[in-house]
Scaffold this active site. Structure first.
Site, mmCIF file in Angstrom:
data_model
loop_
_atom_site.group_PDB
_atom_site.id
_atom_site.type_symbol
_atom_site.label_atom_id
_atom_site.label_comp_id
_atom_site.label_asym_id
_atom_site.label_seq_id
_atom_site.Cartn_x
_atom_site.Cartn_y
_atom_site.Cartn_z
ATOM 1 N N ARG A 45 6.802 -8.128 12.739
ATOM 2 C CA ARG A 45 6.928 -7.913 14.188
ATOM 3 C C ARG A 45 5.578 -7.890 14.906
ATOM 4 O O ARG A 45 5.519 -7.886 16.125
ATOM 5 C CB ARG A 45 7.691 -6.627 14.470
ATOM 6 C CG ARG A 45 7.067 -5.371 13.905
ATOM 7 C CD ARG A 45 7.972 -4.204 14.199
ATOM 8 N NE ARG A 45 7.469 -2.972 13.606
ATOM 9 C CZ ARG A 45 8.128 -1.840 13.605
ATOM 10 N NH1 ARG A 45 9.318 -1.771 14.156
ATOM 11 N NH2 ARG A 45 7.609 -0.771 13.062
ATOM 12 N N LYS A 135 11.979 -1.982 -4.885
ATOM 13 C CA LYS A 135 12.505 -0.627 -5.044
ATOM 14 C C LYS A 135 11.955 0.253 -3.929
ATOM 15 O O LYS A 135 10.903 -0.090 -3.392
ATOM 16 C CB LYS A 135 12.149 -0.074 -6.414
ATOM 17 C CG LYS A 135 10.678 0.330 -6.567
ATOM 18 C CD LYS A 135 10.411 1.008 -7.867
ATOM 19 C CE LYS A 135 8.987 1.478 -7.946
ATOM 20 N NZ LYS A 135 8.701 2.842 -7.975
ATOM 21 N N HIS A 165 8.215 -4.774 -10.817
ATOM 22 C CA HIS A 165 7.155 -5.685 -11.266
ATOM 23 C C HIS A 165 6.754 -5.417 -12.718
ATOM 24 O O HIS A 165 6.115 -6.250 -13.349
ATOM 25 C CB HIS A 165 5.939 -5.624 -10.331
ATOM 26 C CG HIS A 165 5.153 -4.370 -10.443
ATOM 27 N ND1 HIS A 165 5.473 -3.228 -9.757
ATOM 28 C CD2 HIS A 165 4.071 -4.066 -11.188
ATOM 29 C CE1 HIS A 165 4.618 -2.290 -10.067
ATOM 30 N NE2 HIS A 165 3.761 -2.756 -10.930
ATOM 31 N N GLU A 203 -1.854 8.084 -15.636
ATOM 32 C CA GLU A 203 -3.018 7.422 -15.049
ATOM 33 C C GLU A 203 -4.038 8.424 -14.567
ATOM 34 O O GLU A 203 -3.705 9.562 -14.225
ATOM 35 C CB GLU A 203 -2.616 6.451 -13.944
ATOM 36 C CG GLU A 203 -1.655 6.992 -12.939
ATOM 37 C CD GLU A 203 -1.133 5.906 -11.995
ATOM 38 O OE1 GLU A 203 -1.549 4.740 -12.107
ATOM 39 O OE2 GLU A 203 -0.330 6.242 -11.130
ATOM 40 N N ASP A 222 8.947 7.725 -8.783
ATOM 41 C CA ASP A 222 7.966 6.647 -8.699
ATOM 42 C C ASP A 222 7.920 5.853 -10.001
ATOM 43 O O ASP A 222 7.795 4.627 -9.976
ATOM 44 C CB ASP A 222 6.579 7.240 -8.396
ATOM 45 C CG ASP A 222 5.522 6.165 -8.219
ATOM 46 O OD1 ASP A 222 5.821 5.161 -7.548
ATOM 47 O OD2 ASP A 222 4.400 6.320 -8.759
ATOM 48 N N HIS A 227 10.461 2.145 -13.602
ATOM 49 C CA HIS A 227 9.706 1.406 -14.621
ATOM 50 C C HIS A 227 9.975 1.899 -16.051
ATOM 51 O O HIS A 227 10.198 1.108 -16.959
ATOM 52 C CB HIS A 227 8.213 1.511 -14.349
ATOM 53 C CG HIS A 227 7.825 1.147 -12.944
ATOM 54 N ND1 HIS A 227 8.277 0.015 -12.316
ATOM 55 C CD2 HIS A 227 7.020 1.767 -12.047
ATOM 56 C CE1 HIS A 227 7.761 -0.058 -11.093
ATOM 57 N NE2 HIS A 227 7.002 1.007 -10.912
ATOM 58 N N LYS A 326 -0.117 11.591 -12.701
ATOM 59 C CA LYS A 326 -1.338 11.185 -12.006
ATOM 60 C C LYS A 326 -2.435 12.195 -12.303
ATOM 61 O O LYS A 326 -2.142 13.354 -12.649
ATOM 62 C CB LYS A 326 -1.094 11.185 -10.504
ATOM 63 C CG LYS A 326 -0.309 9.985 -10.028
ATOM 64 C CD LYS A 326 -0.380 9.892 -8.512
ATOM 65 C CE LYS A 326 0.336 8.662 -8.002
ATOM 66 N NZ LYS A 326 -0.281 7.401 -8.433
HETATM 67 P P1 NDP Z 1 4.194 -1.574 4.798
HETATM 68 O O1 NDP Z 1 4.650 -0.514 5.727
HETATM 69 O O2 NDP Z 1 2.746 -1.709 4.521
HETATM 70 O O3 NDP Z 1 4.692 -2.999 5.317
HETATM 71 C C1 NDP Z 1 5.946 -3.209 5.901
HETATM 72 C C2 NDP Z 1 5.789 -4.244 7.002
HETATM 73 O O4 NDP Z 1 7.066 -4.460 7.572
HETATM 74 C C3 NDP Z 1 4.855 -3.779 8.115
HETATM 75 O O5 NDP Z 1 4.008 -4.832 8.485
HETATM 76 C C4 NDP Z 1 5.854 -3.414 9.216
HETATM 77 O O6 NDP Z 1 5.332 -3.509 10.510
HETATM 78 C C5 NDP Z 1 6.914 -4.456 8.999
HETATM 79 N N1 NDP Z 1 8.148 -4.118 9.702
HETATM 80 C C6 NDP Z 1 8.727 -2.895 9.839
HETATM 81 N N2 NDP Z 1 9.840 -2.992 10.584
HETATM 82 C C7 NDP Z 1 9.969 -4.298 10.921
HETATM 83 C C8 NDP Z 1 10.918 -5.023 11.687
HETATM 84 N N3 NDP Z 1 11.961 -4.440 12.283
HETATM 85 N N4 NDP Z 1 10.733 -6.351 11.837
HETATM 86 C C9 NDP Z 1 9.689 -6.971 11.267
HETATM 87 N N5 NDP Z 1 8.740 -6.346 10.538
HETATM 88 C C10 NDP Z 1 8.900 -5.021 10.371
HETATM 89 O O7 NDP Z 1 5.022 -1.377 3.450
HETATM 90 P P2 NDP Z 1 4.648 -1.948 1.995
HETATM 91 O O8 NDP Z 1 4.172 -3.338 2.133
HETATM 92 O O9 NDP Z 1 3.795 -0.970 1.299
HETATM 93 O O10 NDP Z 1 6.064 -1.880 1.257
HETATM 94 C C11 NDP Z 1 7.117 -2.806 1.491
HETATM 95 C C12 NDP Z 1 8.169 -2.599 0.439
HETATM 96 O O11 NDP Z 1 7.624 -2.810 -0.859
HETATM 97 C C13 NDP Z 1 8.750 -1.176 0.406
HETATM 98 O O12 NDP Z 1 10.106 -1.255 0.028
HETATM 99 C C14 NDP Z 1 7.978 -0.510 -0.718
HETATM 100 O O13 NDP Z 1 8.725 0.536 -1.316
HETATM 101 C C15 NDP Z 1 7.816 -1.662 -1.687
HETATM 102 N N6 NDP Z 1 6.682 -1.566 -2.590
HETATM 103 C C16 NDP Z 1 5.402 -1.470 -2.118
HETATM 104 C C17 NDP Z 1 4.349 -1.419 -2.997
HETATM 105 C C18 NDP Z 1 2.943 -1.333 -2.516
HETATM 106 O O14 NDP Z 1 2.057 -1.198 -3.342
HETATM 107 N N7 NDP Z 1 2.683 -1.417 -1.230
HETATM 108 C C19 NDP Z 1 4.556 -1.441 -4.458
HETATM 109 C C20 NDP Z 1 5.939 -1.595 -4.852
HETATM 110 C C21 NDP Z 1 6.942 -1.646 -3.938
HETATM 111 P P3 NDP Z 1 4.745 -2.173 11.236
HETATM 112 O O15 NDP Z 1 3.453 -1.899 10.564
HETATM 113 O O16 NDP Z 1 4.625 -2.588 12.659
HETATM 114 O O17 NDP Z 1 5.757 -1.072 11.032
#
Ligand code: NDP
Length: 460
Positions: A45, A135, A165, A203, A222, A227, A326
């Site tokens: 977004r 997840k 993963h 870890e 977690d 995992h 951790k």
């Molecule tokens: P983030 O919050 O960093 O990223 C999510 C993204 O989705 C943001 O850019 C957010 O925008 C966007 N978003 C939210 N709502 C909307 C919407 N309505 N339309 C379009 N875009 C939207 O989360 P992560 O990347 O960390 O995690 C994503 C998924 O991956 C989760 O399910 C998490 O549990 C999983 N995950 C993450 C890991 C990690 O290391 N990061 C590891 C393993 C799993 P905005 O910032 O504006 O809200």
């Protein structure tokens, strides 16, 4: 591979997962398999120009060491489409633009993923569209079931790719080779020969600024709920006839269905603890509850241990100890198999050795077999000798393996819906016992090895 390139649409393309794991993972996949054809579309977004998006893709590919000759056409062809995934008109135009075959990768906050799926049910997706999800799959058994029902209203089960993963980590995949591809270990992979199994992921990293996510999850959710139980499933499943996804996932689900807290007593089978201030390799670590974003009253554990049993013919009576924490001083990421003592050691040999063990190191990948043999210098004494094998460097990052399988429409390395529900079914009674305060929240200093006395198996 299909004739037209598969379009990989990353929903949540400006988030952490996309930047740190998905795009670099894709880079290593393309490095290992440069002829693969894929079109990358980012959707989020936030406002982002095409140039900025392509720079993100290029940077991630460069970080992954991808040759520019391979990276450049894919980066130049990639598109960013500003999309609110909860807005019907915007999602319709995203789908129209994306083309087929299509993979929709939900790199979104879990609650947004659920809502986005409801919208996709209403709009409909092209036949053959694959959905890839991160997840957590729900927050408990009931919400996991509801999520599964919702997903099945959008696409059939074999087009749903629930990601863990760890299933792309080569050392875990090596469990299959170790178990089933040699004559030495395959026949002794039973309770007759194996006394206990420890699956440990400790870890030295502390919270590292991740309170927003971790303080609501804790070590059990977690790591263990996902995992470690997935490792257990690979470790303990019955032998597959083929590596077909239906076969392997069916056998994993079967063994998970037989898995329960040790003695069916989740309070006695589990332990939890939280780190206090300490130091690790010269780094000073604050008290967990003093970390920014942590709410002490949540009683979030940073170390958990759960002993489970598998109620089937192969594993009856064998404890599986699942532990992860951790801020642990002695970082251990391994599966340790302890074998029963031999039925008889010739009288006259001085036996003061430890039991035989097989240790599968997860990071970096290695296998150690520790066996009792004659001692050096005195053939009438015994000592433990170690046979060591390094597992080669992985050909790509775990997310590369996973993305490759999704692009090939092969769900082998992902979690089937019933498996996801079993993972909750196993840990839910433990969480309930913790909420009812039946298991004390212990302390351990950051940099220590956790509270004393863990790792023992309660009497049933
Ligand atoms: P983030 O919050 O960093 O990223 C999510 C993204 O989705 C943001 O850019 C957010 O925008 C966007 N978003 C939210 N709502 C909307 C919407 N309505 N339309 C379009 N875009 C939207 O989360 P992560 O990347 O960390 O995690 C994503 C998924 O991956 C989760 O399910 C998490 O549990 C999983 N995950 C993450 C890991 C990690 O290391 N990061 C590891 C393993 C799993 P905005 O910032 O504006 O809200």
């Amino acid at each position: 591979m299909a004739d037209a390139p598969t379009t990989l649409v990353i929903l949540g393309a400006s988030g952490d997962l996309t930047r740190r794991l998905l795009l670099p993972g894709l880079g290593t996949l393309l490095s290992a398999e440069p002829t693969r054809r894929v079109r990358v579309v980012g959707a989020d977004r936030v406002d982002l120009s095409q140039e900025d998006w392509q720079t993100k893709v290029r940077d991630a590919f460069a970080e992954a060491g991808l040759d520019t000759a391979v990276a450049e056409p894919i980066a130049a062809d990639s598109r960013y489409l500003k999309t609110d995934v909860l807005d019907e008109a915007q999602v319709r135009s995203l789908l129209a633009e994306a083309g087929e075959p299509l993979v929709l990768y939900f790199a979104l906050p879990p609650a947004v993923t659920v809502q986005a799926c409801a919208l996709l049910e209403k709009i409909g997706v092209p036949r053959g569209t694959r959905l890839a999800l991160e997840k957590p799959f729900g927050n408990d058994l009931e919400s996991a079931r509801e999520l599964n029902r919702q997903l099945l209203r959008v696409v059939p089960e074999n087009d749903i790719f629930r990601i863990d993963h760890f299933l792309g980590v080569n050392t875990i995949l090596n469990l299959i080779g170790i178990r089933f591809a040699n004559r030495l270990l395959q026949p002794i992979w039973t309770s007759e020969h194996i006394e206990k199994v420890e699956i440990v992921y400790d870890e030295s990293l502390a919270l590292e600024g991740r309170a927003g996510y971790y303080d609501k999850a804790g070590a059990l959710l977690d790591m263990t709920q996902s995992h470690l139980l997935e490792i257990l499933a690979f470790f303990a499943m019955e032998p597959p006839a083929t590596m077909h996804a239906d076969e392997v996932r069916g056998l994993k689900a079967q063994v998970l269905r037989a898995t329960h807290a040790w003695g069916h007593d989740p309070a006695r089978a589990s332990r939890r603890a939280r780190y206090t201030a300490g130091s690790i390799e010269g780094r000073s670590i604050p008290d967990y509850v003093a970390e920014e974003g942590v709410e002490a009253a949540r009683h979030t554990e940073t170390l958990s241990e759960l002993v489970v049993q598998i109620d089937n013919l192969r594993w009856s009576g064998v404890p599986f100890i699942l532990r992860s924490g951790k801020a642990i001083g002695d970082q251990r990421k391994e599966v340790v198999v302890t074998f029963r003592p031999p039925a008889h050691v010739p009288t006259g040999l001085e036996d003061n050795t430890e039991p035989d063990r097989l240790v599968l190191q997860l990071k970096p990948g290695a296998v150690d077999v520790e066996l009792s043999m004659n001692a050096e210098g005195n053939p009438f004494e015994l000592e433990q000798k170690e046979l060591h094998a390094e597992l080669g460097k992985p050909r790509m990052l775990p997310y590369g393996e996973i993305l490759g399988a999704i692009l090939d429409a092969d769900p082998l390395l992902t979690i089937r819906g019933d498996e996801a529900e079993e993972l909750w079914r196993i840990v839910e009674p433990v969480l309930a016992a913790w909420r009812a305060n039946k298991v004390p929240l212990q302390d351990y200093a950051a940099g220590s090895d956790g509270p004393a006395g863990w790792g023992t198996v309660p009497r049933r």
